[in-house]
Structures are given as C-alpha cells and as structure tokens.
Scaffold this motif. Structure first.
Motif, PDB file in Angstrom:
ATOM      1  N   ARG A  74       3.830  46.624  82.761  1.00 43.60           N
ATOM      2  CA  ARG A  74       2.502  45.994  82.799  1.00 43.60           C
ATOM      3  C   ARG A  74       2.652  44.546  82.332  1.00 43.60           C
ATOM      4  O   ARG A  74       3.048  44.298  81.200  1.00 43.60           O
ATOM      5  CB  ARG A  74       1.550  46.739  81.884  1.00 43.60           C
ATOM      6  CG  ARG A  74       0.187  46.133  81.807  1.00 43.60           C
ATOM      7  CD  ARG A  74      -0.649  46.864  80.733  1.00 43.60           C
ATOM      8  NE  ARG A  74      -2.019  46.507  80.870  1.00 43.60           N
ATOM      9  CZ  ARG A  74      -2.975  47.329  81.275  1.00 43.60           C
ATOM     10  NH1 ARG A  74      -2.691  48.572  81.571  1.00 43.60           N
ATOM     11  NH2 ARG A  74      -4.205  46.914  81.381  1.00 43.60           N
ATOM     12  N   PHE A  75       2.348  43.630  83.216  1.00 43.29           N
ATOM     13  CA  PHE A  75       2.292  42.216  82.865  1.00 43.29           C
ATOM     14  C   PHE A  75       0.845  41.913  82.521  1.00 43.29           C
ATOM     15  O   PHE A  75      -0.068  42.287  83.252  1.00 43.29           O
ATOM     16  CB  PHE A  75       2.757  41.336  84.030  1.00 43.29           C
ATOM     17  CG  PHE A  75       4.243  41.337  84.223  1.00 43.29           C
ATOM     18  CD1 PHE A  75       5.045  40.485  83.500  1.00 43.29           C
ATOM     19  CD2 PHE A  75       4.833  42.192  85.140  1.00 43.29           C
ATOM     20  CE1 PHE A  75       6.426  40.482  83.675  1.00 43.29           C
ATOM     21  CE2 PHE A  75       6.202  42.194  85.326  1.00 43.29           C
ATOM     22  CZ  PHE A  75       7.005  41.338  84.591  1.00 43.29           C
ATOM     23  N   GLU A  76       0.639  41.227  81.386  1.00 44.67           N
ATOM     24  CA  GLU A  76      -0.712  40.943  80.928  1.00 44.67           C
ATOM     25  C   GLU A  76      -0.775  39.527  80.368  1.00 44.67           C
ATOM     26  O   GLU A  76       0.097  39.118  79.607  1.00 44.67           O
ATOM     27  CB  GLU A  76      -1.106  41.956  79.857  1.00 44.67           C
ATOM     28  CG  GLU A  76      -2.536  41.902  79.425  1.00 44.67           C
ATOM     29  CD  GLU A  76      -2.902  43.121  78.593  1.00 44.67           C
ATOM     30  OE1 GLU A  76      -3.536  44.040  79.150  1.00 44.67           O
ATOM     31  OE2 GLU A  76      -2.547  43.152  77.406  1.00 44.67           O
ATOM     32  N   ALA A  77      -1.813  38.798  80.753  1.00 42.64           N
ATOM     33  CA  ALA A  77      -2.008  37.426  80.286  1.00 42.64           C
ATOM     34  C   ALA A  77      -3.473  37.221  79.939  1.00 42.64           C
ATOM     35  O   ALA A  77      -4.352  37.901  80.475  1.00 42.64           O
ATOM     36  CB  ALA A  77      -1.581  36.434  81.360  1.00 42.64           C
ATOM     37  N   TYR A  78      -3.710  36.274  79.055  1.00 39.44           N
ATOM     38  CA  TYR A  78      -5.071  35.962  78.609  1.00 39.44           C
ATOM     39  C   TYR A  78      -5.399  34.511  78.924  1.00 39.44           C
ATOM     40  O   TYR A  78      -4.531  33.641  78.860  1.00 39.44           O
ATOM     41  CB  TYR A  78      -5.198  36.184  77.096  1.00 39.44           C
ATOM     42  CG  TYR A  78      -4.839  37.586  76.688  1.00 39.44           C
ATOM     43  CD1 TYR A  78      -5.786  38.605  76.746  1.00 39.44           C
ATOM     44  CD2 TYR A  78      -3.561  37.899  76.264  1.00 39.44           C
ATOM     45  CE1 TYR A  78      -5.467  39.897  76.386  1.00 39.44           C
ATOM     46  CE2 TYR A  78      -3.222  39.203  75.900  1.00 39.44           C
ATOM     47  CZ  TYR A  78      -4.175  40.192  75.961  1.00 39.44           C
ATOM     48  OH  TYR A  78      -3.847  41.469  75.613  1.00 39.44           O
ATOM     49  N   SER A  79      -6.671  34.255  79.243  1.00 43.09           N
ATOM     50  CA  SER A  79      -7.090  32.895  79.551  1.00 43.09           C
ATOM     51  C   SER A  79      -8.603  32.788  79.424  1.00 43.09           C
ATOM     52  O   SER A  79      -9.313  33.801  79.462  1.00 43.09           O
ATOM     53  CB  SER A  79      -6.678  32.514  80.973  1.00 43.09           C
ATOM     54  OG  SER A  79      -7.126  31.219  81.295  1.00 43.09           O
ATOM     55  N   GLN A  80      -9.075  31.562  79.325  1.00 41.61           N
ATOM     56  CA  GLN A  80     -10.510  31.302  79.368  1.00 41.61           C
ATOM     57  C   GLN A  80     -10.921  30.810  80.751  1.00 41.61           C
ATOM     58  O   GLN A  80     -12.058  30.412  80.957  1.00 41.61           O
ATOM     59  CB  GLN A  80     -10.903  30.301  78.289  1.00 41.61           C
ATOM     60  CG  GLN A  80     -10.774  30.897  76.905  1.00 41.61           C
ATOM     61  CD  GLN A  80     -11.251  29.965  75.826  1.00 41.61           C
ATOM     62  OE1 GLN A  80     -11.103  28.753  75.924  1.00 41.61           O
ATOM     63  NE2 GLN A  80     -11.827  30.530  74.777  1.00 41.61           N
ATOM     64  N   CYS A  81      -9.998  30.872  81.703  1.00 36.31           N
ATOM     65  CA  CYS A  81     -10.271  30.468  83.081  1.00 36.31           C
ATOM     66  C   CYS A  81     -10.829  31.660  83.858  1.00 36.31           C
ATOM     67  O   CYS A  81     -10.205  32.715  83.925  1.00 36.31           O
ATOM     68  CB  CYS A  81      -8.993  29.969  83.749  1.00 36.31           C
ATOM     69  SG  CYS A  81      -9.215  29.519  85.487  1.00 36.31           S
ATOM     70  N   ASP A  82     -11.994  31.477  84.461  1.00 34.20           N
ATOM     71  CA  ASP A  82     -12.586  32.491  85.334  1.00 34.20           C
ATOM     72  C   ASP A  82     -12.008  32.271  86.731  1.00 34.20           C
ATOM     73  O   ASP A  82     -12.617  31.643  87.589  1.00 34.20           O
ATOM     74  CB  ASP A  82     -14.103  32.350  85.328  1.00 34.20           C
ATOM     75  CG  ASP A  82     -14.796  33.424  86.148  1.00 34.20           C
ATOM     76  OD1 ASP A  82     -14.112  34.337  86.666  1.00 34.20           O
ATOM     77  OD2 ASP A  82     -16.030  33.343  86.290  1.00 34.20           O
ATOM     78  N   ALA A  83     -10.809  32.773  86.945  1.00 37.03           N
ATOM     79  CA  ALA A  83     -10.055  32.488  88.167  1.00 37.03           C
ATOM     80  C   ALA A  83     -10.672  33.133  89.395  1.00 37.03           C
ATOM     81  O   ALA A  83     -11.050  34.304  89.382  1.00 37.03           O
ATOM     82  CB  ALA A  83      -8.612  32.952  88.010  1.00 37.03           C
ATOM     83  N   GLN A  84     -10.739  32.344  90.448  1.00 40.15           N
ATOM     84  CA  GLN A  84     -11.152  32.833  91.758  1.00 40.15           C
ATOM     85  C   GLN A  84      -9.925  33.135  92.614  1.00 40.15           C
ATOM     86  O   GLN A  84     -10.014  33.858  93.595  1.00 40.15           O
ATOM     87  CB  GLN A  84     -12.034  31.793  92.452  1.00 40.15           C
ATOM     88  CG  GLN A  84     -13.244  31.383  91.630  1.00 40.15           C
ATOM     89  CD  GLN A  84     -14.112  32.558  91.238  1.00 40.15           C
ATOM     90  OE1 GLN A  84     -14.568  33.305  92.095  1.00 40.15           O
ATOM     91  NE2 GLN A  84     -14.326  32.749  89.946  1.00 40.15           N
ATOM     92  N   GLN A  85      -8.792  32.558  92.213  1.00 41.42           N
ATOM     93  CA  GLN A  85      -7.527  32.785  92.909  1.00 41.42           C
ATOM     94  C   GLN A  85      -6.411  32.826  91.871  1.00 41.42           C
ATOM     95  O   GLN A  85      -6.403  32.027  90.935  1.00 41.42           O
ATOM     96  CB  GLN A  85      -7.270  31.672  93.922  1.00 41.42           C
ATOM     97  CG  GLN A  85      -6.047  31.895  94.778  1.00 41.42           C
ATOM     98  CD  GLN A  85      -5.880  30.790  95.808  1.00 41.42           C
ATOM     99  OE1 GLN A  85      -6.385  29.678  95.655  1.00 41.42           O
ATOM    100  NE2 GLN A  85      -5.167  31.084  96.861  1.00 41.42           N
ATOM    101  N   ILE A  86      -5.475  33.762  92.051  1.00 42.35           N
ATOM    102  CA  ILE A  86      -4.358  33.951  91.121  1.00 42.35           C
ATOM    103  C   ILE A  86      -3.057  33.904  91.912  1.00 42.35           C
ATOM    104  O   ILE A  86      -2.887  34.667  92.870  1.00 42.35           O
ATOM    105  CB  ILE A  86      -4.461  35.307  90.399  1.00 42.35           C
ATOM    106  CG1 ILE A  86      -5.825  35.450  89.725  1.00 42.35           C
ATOM    107  CG2 ILE A  86      -3.320  35.481  89.403  1.00 42.35           C
ATOM    108  CD1 ILE A  86      -6.153  36.865  89.315  1.00 42.35           C
ATOM    109  N   LYS A  87      -2.149  33.017  91.510  1.00 40.85           N
ATOM    110  CA  LYS A  87      -0.845  32.911  92.162  1.00 40.85           C
ATOM    111  C   LYS A  87       0.255  33.052  91.110  1.00 40.85           C
ATOM    112  O   LYS A  87       0.559  32.104  90.398  1.00 40.85           O
ATOM    113  CB  LYS A  87      -0.708  31.570  92.879  1.00 40.85           C
ATOM    114  CG  LYS A  87      -1.647  31.400  94.043  1.00 40.85           C
ATOM    115  CD  LYS A  87      -1.410  30.080  94.724  1.00 40.85           C
ATOM    116  CE  LYS A  87      -2.343  29.870  95.895  1.00 40.85           C
ATOM    117  NZ  LYS A  87      -2.131  28.559  96.537  1.00 40.85           N
TER     118      LYS A  87
END
Length: 86
Positions: free
Chosen positions: A63-76
């Motif tokens: 399981r890869f897991e990351a945290y952010s405050q970005c409300d991403a519409q696209q993830i690369k």
C-alpha cells in the motif's frame, strides 16, 4: 507505477490521503521504493506528495500512501528512486 490507481480520500479540513495497492509483478525484490505523486488541482497547478516502501518482494502487494492539502483532479505517479535487493 504509471498504471497504479491512486484513490483520494477527503480527511476534512483541506487534508487528503492518496492510496494505491500495487503488486510487484517482477522477479526482483526491491528496497527503498520512493514514489512521487504529481497532483494537479482544478486550475492545473501541480503539487507533489511522496509515498515509499522499504522492501517489496516479487508477487507481494503493498500500500502506497501519501498526504497532501491539494484537492487533486488528476494524479500522475512516478517512481523517484528504487534499489534492487541483493
């Protein structure tokens, strides 16, 4: 990693968790796999988040897991670094 499907979970208070379960389909054992998630918001502005795993055997799912405050519409996702175990 480009085919990994990261899912966004809204944790509230403008915090988001991005997770993906990825299987090692190679014959190699990996160590220190680092992944960069390029997160693009609704305006196309990129932010980065990071996920890693210390060991990853052939056939194993992690399981890869990351945290952010970005409300991403696209993830690369892209692999930033890895090493092959001896």
């Amino acid at each position: 990693m480009s085919s990994a499907e990261f899912k966004k979970n809204d944790e509230g208070y403008d915090n988001y968790t991005y997770t993906a379960i990825v299987e090692n389909t190679t014959e190699y054992s990996f160590e220190n796999v680092s992944v960069v998630l390029n997160l693009y918001d609704k305006d196309g502005v990129k932010q980065e988040a990071y996920a890693n795993v210390n060991s990853w055997a052939p056939g194993e799912k992690v399981r890869f897991e990351a945290y952010s405050q970005c409300d991403a519409q696209q993830i690369k996702p892209t692999v930033q670094y890895y090493s092959v175990a001896d």
